[in-house]
Write a protein that holds these residues in place. Structure first.
Motif, PDB file in Angstrom:
ATOM      1  N   ILE A 193       0.837  -1.204   0.000  1.00 22.94           N
ATOM      2  CA  ILE A 193       0.000   0.000   0.000  1.00 22.94           C
ATOM      3  C   ILE A 193       0.875   1.257   0.000  1.00 22.94           C
ATOM      4  O   ILE A 193       0.574   2.237  -0.680  1.00 22.94           O
ATOM      5  CB  ILE A 193      -0.954   0.004   1.215  1.00 22.94           C
ATOM      6  CG1 ILE A 193      -1.772  -1.288   1.229  1.00 22.94           C
ATOM      7  CG2 ILE A 193      -1.860   1.220   1.186  1.00 22.94           C
ATOM      8  CD1 ILE A 193      -2.509  -1.578  -0.061  1.00 22.94           C
ATOM      9  N   TRP A 194       1.983   1.237   0.740  1.00 22.81           N
ATOM     10  CA  TRP A 194       2.874   2.393   0.753  1.00 22.81           C
ATOM     11  C   TRP A 194       3.410   2.689  -0.654  1.00 22.81           C
ATOM     12  O   TRP A 194       3.641   3.833  -1.008  1.00 22.81           O
ATOM     13  CB  TRP A 194       4.057   2.143   1.691  1.00 22.81           C
ATOM     14  CG  TRP A 194       3.680   1.904   3.116  1.00 22.81           C
ATOM     15  CD1 TRP A 194       2.501   2.233   3.720  1.00 22.81           C
ATOM     16  CD2 TRP A 194       4.488   1.274   4.123  1.00 22.81           C
ATOM     17  NE1 TRP A 194       2.517   1.846   5.036  1.00 22.81           N
ATOM     18  CE2 TRP A 194       3.726   1.256   5.316  1.00 22.81           C
ATOM     19  CE3 TRP A 194       5.764   0.747   4.139  1.00 22.81           C
ATOM     20  CZ2 TRP A 194       4.215   0.725   6.498  1.00 22.81           C
ATOM     21  CZ3 TRP A 194       6.257   0.204   5.320  1.00 22.81           C
ATOM     22  CH2 TRP A 194       5.488   0.196   6.485  1.00 22.81           C
ATOM     23  N   GLN A 195       3.628   1.614  -1.418  1.00 24.27           N
ATOM     24  CA  GLN A 195       4.240   1.766  -2.739  1.00 24.27           C
ATOM     25  C   GLN A 195       3.226   1.789  -3.872  1.00 24.27           C
ATOM     26  O   GLN A 195       3.608   1.876  -5.041  1.00 24.27           O
ATOM     27  CB  GLN A 195       5.237   0.627  -2.967  1.00 24.27           C
ATOM     28  CG  GLN A 195       6.376   0.599  -1.966  1.00 24.27           C
ATOM     29  CD  GLN A 195       6.970  -0.777  -1.780  1.00 24.27           C
ATOM     30  OE1 GLN A 195       6.720  -1.695  -2.545  1.00 24.27           O
ATOM     31  NE2 GLN A 195       7.776  -0.939  -0.740  1.00 24.27           N
ATOM     32  N   ALA A 196       1.943   1.704  -3.558  1.00 24.34           N
ATOM     33  CA  ALA A 196       0.919   1.662  -4.598  1.00 24.34           C
ATOM     34  C   ALA A 196       0.983   2.926  -5.445  1.00 24.34           C
ATOM     35  O   ALA A 196       1.053   4.042  -4.918  1.00 24.34           O
ATOM     36  CB  ALA A 196      -0.460   1.517  -3.964  1.00 24.34           C
ATOM     37  N   PRO A 197       0.968   2.796  -6.775  1.00 23.69           N
ATOM     38  CA  PRO A 197       1.192   3.945  -7.669  1.00 23.69           C
ATOM     39  C   PRO A 197      -0.064   4.783  -7.899  1.00 23.69           C
ATOM     40  O   PRO A 197      -0.560   4.894  -9.020  1.00 23.69           O
ATOM     41  CB  PRO A 197       1.651   3.264  -8.958  1.00 23.69           C
ATOM     42  CG  PRO A 197       0.923   1.961  -8.959  1.00 23.69           C
ATOM     43  CD  PRO A 197       0.831   1.536  -7.522  1.00 23.69           C
ATOM     44  N   TYR A 198      -0.599   5.379  -6.832  1.00 22.00           N
ATOM     45  CA  TYR A 198      -1.822   6.163  -6.939  1.00 22.00           C
ATOM     46  C   TYR A 198      -1.628   7.525  -6.305  1.00 22.00           C
ATOM     47  O   TYR A 198      -1.021   7.643  -5.234  1.00 22.00           O
ATOM     48  CB  TYR A 198      -2.992   5.428  -6.268  1.00 22.00           C
ATOM     49  CG  TYR A 198      -3.323   4.103  -6.916  1.00 22.00           C
ATOM     50  CD1 TYR A 198      -4.118   4.051  -8.062  1.00 22.00           C
ATOM     51  CD2 TYR A 198      -2.814   2.905  -6.402  1.00 22.00           C
ATOM     52  CE1 TYR A 198      -4.402   2.840  -8.671  1.00 22.00           C
ATOM     53  CE2 TYR A 198      -3.101   1.692  -7.010  1.00 22.00           C
ATOM     54  CZ  TYR A 198      -3.891   1.660  -8.145  1.00 22.00           C
ATOM     55  OH  TYR A 198      -4.164   0.462  -8.752  1.00 22.00           O
ATOM     56  N   GLU A 199      -2.195   8.543  -6.957  1.00 23.14           N
ATOM     57  CA  GLU A 199      -2.064   9.909  -6.445  1.00 23.14           C
ATOM     58  C   GLU A 199      -2.906  10.122  -5.195  1.00 23.14           C
ATOM     59  O   GLU A 199      -2.538  10.877  -4.308  1.00 23.14           O
ATOM     60  CB  GLU A 199      -2.496  10.910  -7.528  1.00 23.14           C
ATOM     61  CG  GLU A 199      -1.565  10.968  -8.731  1.00 23.14           C
ATOM     62  CD  GLU A 199      -0.219  11.581  -8.385  1.00 23.14           C
ATOM     63  OE1 GLU A 199      -0.166  12.417  -7.451  1.00 23.14           O
ATOM     64  OE2 GLU A 199       0.769  11.227  -9.040  1.00 23.14           O
ATOM     65  N   THR A 200      -4.065   9.472  -5.125  1.00 28.92           N
ATOM     66  CA  THR A 200      -4.960   9.624  -3.974  1.00 28.92           C
ATOM     67  C   THR A 200      -5.433   8.254  -3.514  1.00 28.92           C
ATOM     68  O   THR A 200      -5.377   7.262  -4.273  1.00 28.92           O
ATOM     69  CB  THR A 200      -6.199  10.464  -4.333  1.00 28.92           C
ATOM     70  OG1 THR A 200      -7.008   9.725  -5.264  1.00 28.92           O
ATOM     71  CG2 THR A 200      -5.799  11.802  -4.957  1.00 28.92           C
ATOM     72  N   PHE A 201      -5.929   8.193  -2.285  1.00 32.28           N
ATOM     73  CA  PHE A 201      -6.473   6.929  -1.791  1.00 32.28           C
ATOM     74  C   PHE A 201      -7.710   6.542  -2.580  1.00 32.28           C
ATOM     75  O   PHE A 201      -7.975   5.357  -2.799  1.00 32.28           O
ATOM     76  CB  PHE A 201      -6.815   7.031  -0.308  1.00 32.28           C
ATOM     77  CG  PHE A 201      -7.464   5.775   0.216  1.00 32.28           C
ATOM     78  CD1 PHE A 201      -6.728   4.608   0.370  1.00 32.28           C
ATOM     79  CD2 PHE A 201      -8.822   5.751   0.516  1.00 32.28           C
ATOM     80  CE1 PHE A 201      -7.318   3.439   0.828  1.00 32.28           C
ATOM     81  CE2 PHE A 201      -9.426   4.587   0.980  1.00 32.28           C
ATOM     82  CZ  PHE A 201      -8.673   3.427   1.137  1.00 32.28           C
ATOM     83  N   GLY A 202      -8.460   7.517  -3.052  1.00 30.32           N
ATOM     84  CA  GLY A 202      -9.638   7.225  -3.859  1.00 30.32           C
ATOM     85  C   GLY A 202      -9.293   6.448  -5.128  1.00 30.32           C
ATOM     86  O   GLY A 202     -10.043   5.551  -5.532  1.00 30.32           O
ATOM     87  N   ASP A 203      -8.166   6.794  -5.744  1.00 27.04           N
ATOM     88  CA  ASP A 203      -7.734   6.070  -6.949  1.00 27.04           C
ATOM     89  C   ASP A 203      -7.407   4.616  -6.614  1.00 27.04           C
ATOM     90  O   ASP A 203      -7.765   3.698  -7.356  1.00 27.04           O
ATOM     91  CB  ASP A 203      -6.505   6.748  -7.562  1.00 27.04           C
ATOM     92  CG  ASP A 203      -6.806   8.142  -8.083  1.00 27.04           C
ATOM     93  OD1 ASP A 203      -7.979   8.395  -8.416  1.00 27.04           O
ATOM     94  OD2 ASP A 203      -5.873   8.969  -8.142  1.00 27.04           O
ATOM     95  N   GLY A 234      13.720   4.995  -3.700  1.00 28.38           N
ATOM     96  CA  GLY A 234      12.493   5.756  -3.914  1.00 28.38           C
ATOM     97  C   GLY A 234      11.348   4.849  -4.309  1.00 28.38           C
ATOM     98  O   GLY A 234      11.514   3.645  -4.475  1.00 28.38           O
ATOM     99  N   PRO A 235      10.140   5.411  -4.482  1.00 29.80           N
ATOM    100  CA  PRO A 235       8.951   4.604  -4.778  1.00 29.80           C
ATOM    101  C   PRO A 235       8.964   4.059  -6.204  1.00 29.80           C
ATOM    102  O   PRO A 235       9.664   4.580  -7.074  1.00 29.80           O
ATOM    103  CB  PRO A 235       7.809   5.614  -4.585  1.00 29.80           C
ATOM    104  CG  PRO A 235       8.438   6.938  -4.897  1.00 29.80           C
ATOM    105  CD  PRO A 235       9.844   6.853  -4.392  1.00 29.80           C
ATOM    106  N   PRO A 236       8.196   2.990  -6.462  1.00 30.44           N
ATOM    107  CA  PRO A 236       8.158   2.417  -7.810  1.00 30.44           C
ATOM    108  C   PRO A 236       7.426   3.317  -8.799  1.00 30.44           C
ATOM    109  O   PRO A 236       6.458   3.996  -8.451  1.00 30.44           O
ATOM    110  CB  PRO A 236       7.417   1.092  -7.605  1.00 30.44           C
ATOM    111  CG  PRO A 236       6.572   1.307  -6.393  1.00 30.44           C
ATOM    112  CD  PRO A 236       7.342   2.242  -5.517  1.00 30.44           C
TER     113      PRO A 236
END
Length: 642
Positions: free
Chosen positions: A153-163, A430-432
């Motif tokens: 979840i920390w690395q999930a490639p989403y700008e917002t939690f809604g996405d 850094g993040p993926p």
């Protein structure tokens, strides 16, 4: 009865209200038996379960419980379903023909354990799951087990939690409030600690609350890592311990956002002499916004080209770290071919030559050795590129992450490690970025590989008996070197005579034997660098159509003409190696095919499935079948999907 299901005794509607009837849920005889049967299977597919209660059937088909029960009983009379009274639940109905359910996707969720079991998932479902879940295991029958971990979840490639939530809703069969609360809490955790530069130049760790600073950071960090308290939410960080602070807080469940104003080094004007694709531009923009990240696109997607685009955008002196000399030479050629940089501005630093230039390409090992580190420490880099970034978890390679730079860029198609230390990669670099492989396959930017595991029988009872009486390493090598694999390889090559092929082996004796049998070169680490490069160039130009290659060909070798990869033996169940070997054939045009050979009745079967697990998690379809050379039919029968 489970907590998330309504009480089976609770009425869901008034059967006399006129708003619904048994015909809504159970088409009558005039509508046809096939329609009633299809409705049952559609309902089960929506629920992601092979059995259904009258309550859930009513909910899915917008009718009341009484009419749903009548509809289900009618299915029993038709011979389409059966009913069963179970002590721990109300009556359940299930299809009489269980086989009809085997080719339908089913998602079963265990929200308390944050685990999912998916039967026969589509490629789209596997690609979506790869965005927020970790593939734990697969079975030969087509079942995939996933776990949702904090770091996913920390690395999930989403700008917002809604996405992120939208993707979760697309995959899961229903809403799970407690699971979603946990997902949201983990998403928030990724933004609770920040590293920044104070106006006086030192590093500050800032927490979102004084409780986080006092009870997490100051309790978990070792003495000396924090020099002094600035405020209830801020602490002065010892600059030499920045990486350790990030790792400690990550392990405590709090990834740190690194927003320091690092020295950019000397300016280095660079022009890129090619046009990036739209998705590569997105990767570059994403990186420049965050100033750090790991490109994890599939092999052949142009991660190196994107890195050159980032180098041109940063316009600062750059250090490129690679695992071996072959890669160093390839990077130099790519930089000179696609940028405005000159020979005098690009140097290599490794066992072969030692030149530090505005853009320097060095091996991890050399950069991590004490006698060379000062050369790299004293230079202010604007960008450090970590190619095949999964190597940095090794102790000597990790030392390179302490080098100061304004931007850190990692590259890897397979940032997975069998020791599960891939989290170090995202903590230190850094993040993926670029994790959506499926969209690149669909758009035709990268050839999706056709991956097939082939189970090969023993060459003879004598060879099998030698295997049975052996132990440990000797046993593994005997399974890997099963002579029957040579016949299988010949069969595969004969069916694809126009395609250039790479045959991968793990053992030197095996490689020599296969090369002799096929009358082709064998490339290994024992071969002098110049001779190795000669054979690779002959392969690129088509003079040589097949090469037998040891582990030296797993990563970093650019062989764009390869269309066929045959893995005769591998490094246990290494997912990274499996992805890298498949990647040798993944290019924007043509077919990409990979065959993984495993001796039947040995641990090679398990290893083969495990090697393909990372590809499966990215939506790549992996099939399994018997070795073709031993099938009676001309076209092998597909047994099942891995």
């Amino acid at each position: 009865m489970t907590n998330d299901e309504p009480d089976p005794e609770e009425p869901l509607g008034d059967s006399d209200s006129g708003t619904s009837s048994a015909d809504d849920a159970n088409p009558g005889p005039d509508n046809g038996k096939e329609n009633r049967e299809e409705l049952l299977y559609d309902t089960l597919e929506e629920l992601g379960r092979p059995v259904v209660t009258a309550v859930r059937y009513a909910q899915e088909n917008e009718t009341n419980q009484s009419d749903a029960t009548a509809a289900l009983d009618a299915l029993v009379e038709d011979g389409i379903a059966e009913r069963l009274d179970v002590s721990a639940d109300p009556v359940v109905w299930y299809p009489s023909d269980w086989a009809r359910m085997t080719d339908r996707e089913r998602v079963v969720v265990f929200p308390e354990r944050r685990e999912l079991v998916v039967d026969q998932p589509t490629q789209l479902t596997r690609a979506q799951l790869s965005q927020f879940a970790h593939l734990v295991d697969t079975t030969g029958s087509g079942a995939y087990k996933y776990e949702i971990r904090q770091e996913d979840i920390w690395q999930a490639p989403y700008e917002t939690f809604g996405d992120l939530q939208d993707t979760v809703h697309d995959v899961l069969p229903e809403r799970y409030p407690h699971l979603e609360e946990w997902l949201e809490s983990q998403y928030r955790r990724a933004n609770r600690f920040t590293l920044r530069t104070h106006e006086d130049g030192y590093v500050v760790l800032e927490a979102a609350t004084d409780d986080l600073m006092g009870n997490v950071a100051r309790q978990k960090l070792e003495e000396g890592q924090l020099r002094a308290t600035i405020s209830e939410t801020e602490s002065w960080v010892a600059e030499e311990h920045v990486a350790a602070v990030k790792r400690t807080l990550y392990d405590a469940g709090y990834p740190v956002r690194d927003e320091r104003d690092l020295d950019s080094g000397n300016e280095l004007p660079v022009e890129l002499n090619l046009e990036l694709r739209a998705y590569q531009e997105d990767w570059r923009s994403n990186f420049m916004e965050n100033r750090s990240g790991v490109l994890v696109g599939p092999p052949g997607s142009g991660k190196t080209v994107t890195a050159l685009g980032i180098l041109a955008a940063v316009e600062g002196e750059t250090l490129v770290l690679v695992p071996g000399r072959e890669l160093a030479g390839q990077w130099r050629e790519e930089i000179l071919a696609h940028t405005s940089l000159t020979d005098e501005e690009v140097g290599e630093y490794h066992g072969g030559e030692k030149n530090v230039r505005p853009v320097t390409i060095a091996t991890y090992r050399t950069a991590g050795m004490d006698r060379h580190r000062q050369l790299f420490d004293t230079r202010e880099w604007g960008l450090i590129i970590y190619d095949e970034v999964h190597h940095i978890s090794a102790p000597i390679y990790r030392q390179s992450t302490d080098l100061q730079t304004q931007h850190r860029l990692g590259l890897s198609s397979s940032p997975v490690r069998e020791d599960d230390r891939e989290k170090d990669i995202y903590t230190l670099i850094g993040p993926p970025i670029g994790t959506d492989w499926d969209s690149l396959f669909d758009a035709g930017y990268v050839a999706e590989p056709e991956v097939e595991i082939r189970y090969v029988p023993w060459d003879s009872p004598e060879v099998q008996n030698e295997y049975v009486s052996s132990h440990g390493h000797d046993r593994r090598q005997r399974a890997a070197s099963n002579p029957a694999k040579i016949q299988e390889i010949k069969q595969l090559l004969s069916r694809n005579p126009e395609e250039q092929a790479l045959v991968f082996v793990e053992y030197l004796d095996q490689g020599r034997a296969y090369a002799d049998a096929l009358d082709v070169p064998f490339i290994s680490g024992e071969m002098p660098h110049a001779r190795r490069e000669k054979f690779f160039e002959q392969f690129r130009t088509g003079i040589v159509s097949t090469l037998v290659v040891s582990r030296v060909g797993d990563e970093g070798i650019d062989l764009p003409s390869a269309q066929l990869a045959i893995v005769a033996s591998g490094l246990g169940g290494s997912r990274r190696q499996g992805t890298q070997r498949a990647g040798r054939t993944m290019r924007p045009t043509g077919r990409a095919r990979m065959y993984v050979l495993a001796t039947r009745g040995t641990r090679e079967e398990e290893f083969a499935r495990q090697q393909m697990r990372h590809l499966s998690s990215k939506g790549v379809r992996v099939t399994e079948r018997s070795g073709e050379a031993f099938d009676m039919s001309e076209t092998p029968r597909e047994e099942h999907q891995s």
